[in-house]
Write a protein that holds these residues in place. Structure first.
Motif, mmCIF file in Angstrom:
data_model
loop_
_atom_site.group_PDB
_atom_site.id
_atom_site.type_symbol
_atom_site.label_atom_id
_atom_site.label_comp_id
_atom_site.label_asym_id
_atom_site.label_seq_id
_atom_site.Cartn_x
_atom_site.Cartn_y
_atom_site.Cartn_z
ATOM 1 N N VAL A 75 -21.511 115.847 -24.769
ATOM 2 C CA VAL A 75 -22.887 116.624 -25.003
ATOM 3 C C VAL A 75 -23.595 117.920 -25.035
ATOM 4 O O VAL A 75 -23.642 118.264 -25.719
ATOM 5 C CB VAL A 75 -23.533 115.539 -24.388
ATOM 6 N N THR A 103 -24.096 111.254 -18.934
ATOM 7 C CA THR A 103 -24.053 110.926 -20.481
ATOM 8 C C THR A 103 -25.139 110.828 -21.091
ATOM 9 O O THR A 103 -25.912 111.703 -22.106
ATOM 10 C CB THR A 103 -23.032 110.353 -21.172
ATOM 11 N N LYS A 137 -22.345 101.382 -26.359
ATOM 12 C CA LYS A 137 -22.413 102.850 -27.152
ATOM 13 C C LYS A 137 -23.136 103.361 -27.907
ATOM 14 O O LYS A 137 -23.117 102.581 -29.072
ATOM 15 C CB LYS A 137 -20.507 103.217 -26.956
ATOM 16 N N TYR A 151 -20.700 107.623 -27.876
ATOM 17 C CA TYR A 151 -20.590 108.617 -26.393
ATOM 18 C C TYR A 151 -21.689 106.848 -25.157
ATOM 19 O O TYR A 151 -22.744 106.335 -25.204
ATOM 20 C CB TYR A 151 -22.361 109.343 -26.194
#
Length: 666
Positions: free
Chosen positions: A112, A200, A302, A306
């Motif tokens: 990211v 994340t 997810k 991600y």
């Protein structure tokens, strides 16, 4: 003047709206989504049911804004502050491939935040939150200077073990907020262990903050102060914009979560013990598992590839909606994930779309009525659908109809994989479930999909095409927080455990503001020492460590077919607080036509429909609103309303109940 409570679900293709008056009157509509002007789309939806802001006492809003930002990569430039020595955290990840056997594919999605936008702060905490290296004032200043030099739109802070002690993150955030409008911390977004997932999630939250903040600013400015405004969040309830402005990642499954909430409501009303919600819209198909009227919650989902460690309704999404584009390549037929969306839309809509979609397939098979204007706006052009599908049929050496059946088989296979992920992969027998089908395309595909996977019963709820908007209307103020605690059964301290629950519950209640919270539920995530995956165990006030252990071993045995008496670890605690619920879904839904002594109404048309390879079958069509309660509907037949179609294939039988739900035995 009568006031209305309004639920609006803005999807990728359509915007659904449901309004409930104080008298119990219901209105509903469906309009094409306006991606370039989401607020204009809200006003268009209100206009479609004859209301304006002065009529609306409360608005509950589901949105795909955050999901689309993640999927489309429309993310802000983010600067990440982490603990010195952990600057490569996002680059290293889990050192595994997303697709193990696809060597031609990228190992995983790119980080990211790129490495050049990461800085390490000189500080260190132990796993229990004790300080190893203090964060100095000079270091705070240095980090601020480094961030300014990169000119980011947002800043994310994720320090080692901040879930155990947030002091260092809070100090950095306070200083950086003097320089940047958007700053987010991991102790607020995801106060849990597992640094990569936590970092994340924190970076994704920062990356969508600017866009979400602009939207919420415009939304709150457009909605008059007399109208109560809430948004449906991904943990399955509604919360005020003030809370979600700093936690926009909580909106990532907003619309699908509302549909899951409505599904659970119907299952409780009809005493359905095990069900799978099947929401097939214009862009995606979303499925979820409902057990005993409760939606399953995930904490390791997810989004856009991600990993996100945050409580969310357990939804699996696949790019197989009505607008998903069909292609033929070297590997055979593929569906999605790209969609024709609202503009230009499927070819059969006649709005400029040329690529074949699932909707065009249904038009070719005869499941859409060309003489009926969908929502009063769109007429189906079967010839356009056939022209769009012809190149694929030619490349495969098949006729148009056989190609359409082949695409339907592929679509069923894609959707079956999603069903398996929420059931079989969790130790649940999919065949024992009831498939609850909704969304614009769900009832059209449900019976065929049920046969494909071995499900015997399909339930199509009333107002199925706007069902997620119903979930918004019946939503309750609710918020969920989860935090790592790591409490061992071998060194159990009841006071520490109870204090951790109360501390987390207090913080969660604060998020609901003046909505109040009278209900608190606690879920424990427990694992054996040495295991990496925890199982969910419900906790009741008064449970001691013995009761907790007994319940953990029972759940562990159900999932893995073994359990031992060895020590275990309460890895995390999840607390959900909610306000009293005053609305149930079933009484709100307009009842079906009264039971009639003369039986079923006459079919308003008959057409040739293709349900399998071979000869088309003469199929009667009925207006769903005219079906009397208690009616039996032998297949093949089709029930149509303003925006959706229920297909009951040959050999299946439908039945209507007093609430207008259609139960199909397939």
């Amino acid at each position: 003047m009568e006031l209305w409570r309004v639920g609006i679900d803005v999807g990728g293709t359509f915007t659904d709206i449901v309004a409930l008056a104080q008298s119990g009157t219901l209105r509903q509509a469906k309009t094409l989504t306006t991606p370039a002007d989401p607020l204009g789309g809200l006003l268009k939806a209100l206009d479609a049911i004859g209301l304006n802001w002065a009529d609306v006492s409360a608005l509950v809003h589901g949105t795909t804004l955050i999901t689309n930002s993640l999927v489309e990569g429309r993310l802000a430039r983010v600067f990440l502050v982490t603990t010195a020595g952990f600057e490569d955290l996002l680059e290293i990840g889990r050192a595994s491939r997303d697709q193990l056997y696809r060597l031609d594919a990228a190992p995983r999605v790119k980080p990211v935040v790129p490495r050049e936008l990461v800085v390490g702060a000189a500080e260190r905490l132990a796993h229990d939150g004790t300080t190893i290296e203090a964060l100095s004032g000079a270091e705070v200043v240095r980090v601020g200077v480094a961030a300014l030099a990169q000119n980011p739109e947002a800043v994310a802070i994720c320090l080692l073990h901040a879930y155990a002690n947030p002091e260092h993150e809070r100090r950095l955030a306070a200083a950086l907020r003097e320089q940047f409008a958007f700053v987010t911390t991991s102790c607020d977004v995801s106060p849990e262990a597992r640094e990569f997932e936590r970092a994340t999630a924190t970076c994704l939250n920062a990356a969508v903050m600017p866009r979400a903040s602009r939207y919420l600013d415009h939304l709150t400015a457009a909605v008059p102060p007399e109208t109560s405004l809430h948004l449906f969040h991904s943990a399955g309830g509604m919360a005020p914009p003030e809370l979600l402005r700093d936690l926009p990642l909580a909106l990532a499954q907003s619309g699908p979560a509302a549909g899951a909430h409505a599904t659970a409501d119907v299952c409780r009303t009809l005493s359905i013990g095990q069900a799978v919600g099947f929401d097939m819209g214009g862009t995606t198909t979303d499925v979820c598992l409902i057990i005993d009227g409760t939606v399953t919650i995930h904490s390791a989902a997810k989004l856009g590839g991600y990993p996100v460690r945050q409580p969310m309704v357990g939804i699996e999404s696949v790019g197989a909606g009505g607008g998903s584009i069909v292609r033929a390549g070297n590997g055979g037929l593929t569906i999605g994930p790209d969609s024709a969306g609202a503009a230009p839309g499927p070819a059969c809509y006649g709005l400029g779309g040329e690529a074949p979609t699932i909707t065009d397939i249904n038009a070719v098979l005869g499941f859409l009525d060309p003489g009926r204007a969908l929502g009063g706006e769109i007429r189906i052009d079967v010839n356009r659908a056939r022209l769009a599908l012809q190149p694929i049929a030619t490349s495969l050496g098949l006729g148009i109809e056989d190609t359409a059946i082949g695409v339907l088989d592929v679509a069923n296979a894609v959707m079956a994989r999603a069903l398996g992920k929420v059931t079989v992969q969790r130790g649940i027998d999919l065949r024992q479930s009831t498939l609850v089908a909704f969304g614009g395309a769900g009832p059209m595909h449900a019976a065929s999909l049920a046969r494909h996977v071995g499900i015997a019963r399909v339930l199509v709820p009333n107002a199925s095409s706007a069902f997620s908007a119903f979930g918004c209307v019946t939503a309750e103020p609710m918020f969920t927080r989860q935090r790592t605690v790591r409490l061992s059964s071998a060194t159990w301290n009841a006071a520490t455990f109870e204090s951790a629950i109360e501390e987390l519950a207090t913080a969660t209640r604060a998020g609901l503001g003046n909505a109040g919270a009278s209900s608190t539920t606690v879920m424990l995530l427990i694992r054996y020492v040495g295991q990496s995956v925890a199982v969910e165990v419900t906790w009741q006030p008064g449970d001691d460590i013995q009761a907790i252990g007994d319940r953990f071993r029972l759940v562990h045995h159900q999932l893995y077919r073994y359990a031992t008496a060895e020590p275990f670890l309460i890895d995390s605690i999840r607390v959900t607080v909610s306000a009293p619920k005053k609305r149930q879904l079933a009484p709100l839904i307009a009842p079906s036509a009264p039971a009639s002594s003369v039986g079923m109404p006459a079919a308003y048309r008959s057409s040739q429909c293709l349900f399998a390879r071979g000869k088309a079958v003469a199929t009667p069509w009925y207006d769903r609103a005219t079906i009397p309660a208690g009616s039996t509907l032998p297949g093949p037949c089709i029930l149509a309303d303003a925006w959706s179609t229920i297909v009951i294939p040959p050999g299946a039988t439908g039945r209507s109940d007093e609430h207008g739900h259609i139960l199909i035995e397939v």
